[in-house]
Write an enzyme that holds these catalytic residues in place. Structure first.
Site, PDB file in Angstrom:
ATOM      1  N   GLN A  19       0.830  -1.201   0.000  1.00 53.68           N
ATOM      2  CA  GLN A  19       0.000   0.000   0.000  1.00 53.68           C
ATOM      3  C   GLN A  19       0.870   1.259   0.000  1.00 53.68           C
ATOM      4  O   GLN A  19       0.610   2.217  -0.722  1.00 53.68           O
ATOM      5  CB  GLN A  19      -0.924  -0.019   1.232  1.00 53.68           C
ATOM      6  CG  GLN A  19      -2.023   1.012   1.196  1.00 53.68           C
ATOM      7  CD  GLN A  19      -3.070   0.717   0.140  1.00 53.68           C
ATOM      8  OE1 GLN A  19      -3.221  -0.402  -0.303  1.00 53.68           O
ATOM      9  NE2 GLN A  19      -3.785   1.746  -0.277  1.00 53.68           N
ATOM     10  N   HIS A  21       4.012   1.604  -1.024  1.00 52.20           N
ATOM     11  CA  HIS A  21       4.824   1.780  -2.234  1.00 52.20           C
ATOM     12  C   HIS A  21       3.985   1.959  -3.494  1.00 52.20           C
ATOM     13  O   HIS A  21       4.525   2.297  -4.545  1.00 52.20           O
ATOM     14  CB  HIS A  21       5.787   0.601  -2.394  1.00 52.20           C
ATOM     15  CG  HIS A  21       6.939   0.653  -1.434  1.00 52.20           C
ATOM     16  ND1 HIS A  21       8.176   1.142  -1.778  1.00 52.20           N
ATOM     17  CD2 HIS A  21       7.024   0.305  -0.131  1.00 52.20           C
ATOM     18  CE1 HIS A  21       8.980   1.090  -0.739  1.00 52.20           C
ATOM     19  NE2 HIS A  21       8.305   0.584   0.277  1.00 52.20           N
ATOM     20  N   GLY A  22       2.682   1.687  -3.387  1.00 51.72           N
ATOM     21  CA  GLY A  22       1.800   1.908  -4.526  1.00 51.72           C
ATOM     22  C   GLY A  22       1.943   0.858  -5.611  1.00 51.72           C
ATOM     23  O   GLY A  22       2.504  -0.223  -5.386  1.00 51.72           O
ATOM     24  N   GLU A  46       0.117 -26.162   6.508  1.00 50.92           N
ATOM     25  CA  GLU A  46       0.545 -26.507   7.876  1.00 50.92           C
ATOM     26  C   GLU A  46      -0.455 -25.999   8.918  1.00 50.92           C
ATOM     27  O   GLU A  46      -0.080 -25.522   9.982  1.00 50.92           O
ATOM     28  CB  GLU A  46       1.944 -25.952   8.178  1.00 50.92           C
ATOM     29  CG  GLU A  46       3.041 -26.532   7.318  1.00 50.92           C
ATOM     30  CD  GLU A  46       3.487 -27.927   7.745  1.00 50.92           C
ATOM     31  OE1 GLU A  46       3.307 -28.260   8.927  1.00 50.92           O
ATOM     32  OE2 GLU A  46       3.973 -28.661   6.882  1.00 50.92           O
ATOM     33  N   SER A  49      -5.117 -20.652   9.082  1.00 54.59           N
ATOM     34  CA  SER A  49      -5.293 -19.763  10.250  1.00 54.59           C
ATOM     35  C   SER A  49      -6.602 -20.021  10.995  1.00 54.59           C
ATOM     36  O   SER A  49      -6.619 -20.034  12.233  1.00 54.59           O
ATOM     37  CB  SER A  49      -5.231 -18.305   9.803  1.00 54.59           C
ATOM     38  OG  SER A  49      -3.934 -17.999   9.363  1.00 54.59           O
ATOM     39  N   GLU A  50      -7.687 -20.242  10.243  1.00 53.32           N
ATOM     40  CA  GLU A  50      -8.989 -20.463  10.891  1.00 53.32           C
ATOM     41  C   GLU A  50      -8.956 -21.735  11.741  1.00 53.32           C
ATOM     42  O   GLU A  50      -9.510 -21.771  12.845  1.00 53.32           O
ATOM     43  CB  GLU A  50     -10.102 -20.558   9.838  1.00 53.32           C
ATOM     44  CG  GLU A  50     -10.405 -19.259   9.104  1.00 53.32           C
ATOM     45  CD  GLU A  50      -9.345 -18.860   8.088  1.00 53.32           C
ATOM     46  OE1 GLU A  50      -8.546 -19.732   7.684  1.00 53.32           O
ATOM     47  OE2 GLU A  50      -9.305 -17.673   7.712  1.00 53.32           O
TER      48      GLU A  50
END
Ligand code: FAD
Length: 66
Positions: A19, A21-22, A46, A49-50
């Site tokens: 974000q 560096h655009g 592995e 996340s959930e």
């Protein structure tokens, strides 16, 4: 817990860098373009996340119920 924290943090950090560096950061060959793709997969393999959150919550709630 370490895996969940590290992979989620890496995702957030690289996303913020992109974000900052655009559009240039998304050009093929740019370090951030590479990192953006690189940090995505570890949130899935592995232990997604959930699923990690469910396991951690079960462990914590299990401890308090003992
Ligand atoms: C780069 C890469 C390398 C890999 N290398 C290997 C490897 O070497 N060996 C190997 O065996 N596998 C490997 N995998 C596969 C990896 O282990 C699976 O992608 C992972 O287990 C997730 O399974 P899935 O992709 O079928 O997603 P799914 O299990 O279909 O999950 C899809 C989405 O649903 C969510 N979800 C699933 N179950 C629940 C739930 N109970 N509660 C809440 N949300 C849920 C997940 O978090 C995910 O966001 C690799 C994957 C990638 C991306």
């Amino acid at each position: 817990m370490a895996k969940l924290f590290a992979t989620e943090a890496a995702g957030r950090i690289v996303d913020r860098c992109v974000q900052l560096h655009g559009a240039r950061a998304l050009q093929r060959g740019h370090l951030l373009e590479h990192l953006y793709r690189d940090v995505r997969a570890p949130r899935i393999y592995e232990g997604a996340s959930e699923v990690q959150r469910t396991i951690i919550a079960r462990e914590i709630l299990g401890r308090t119920n003992r």
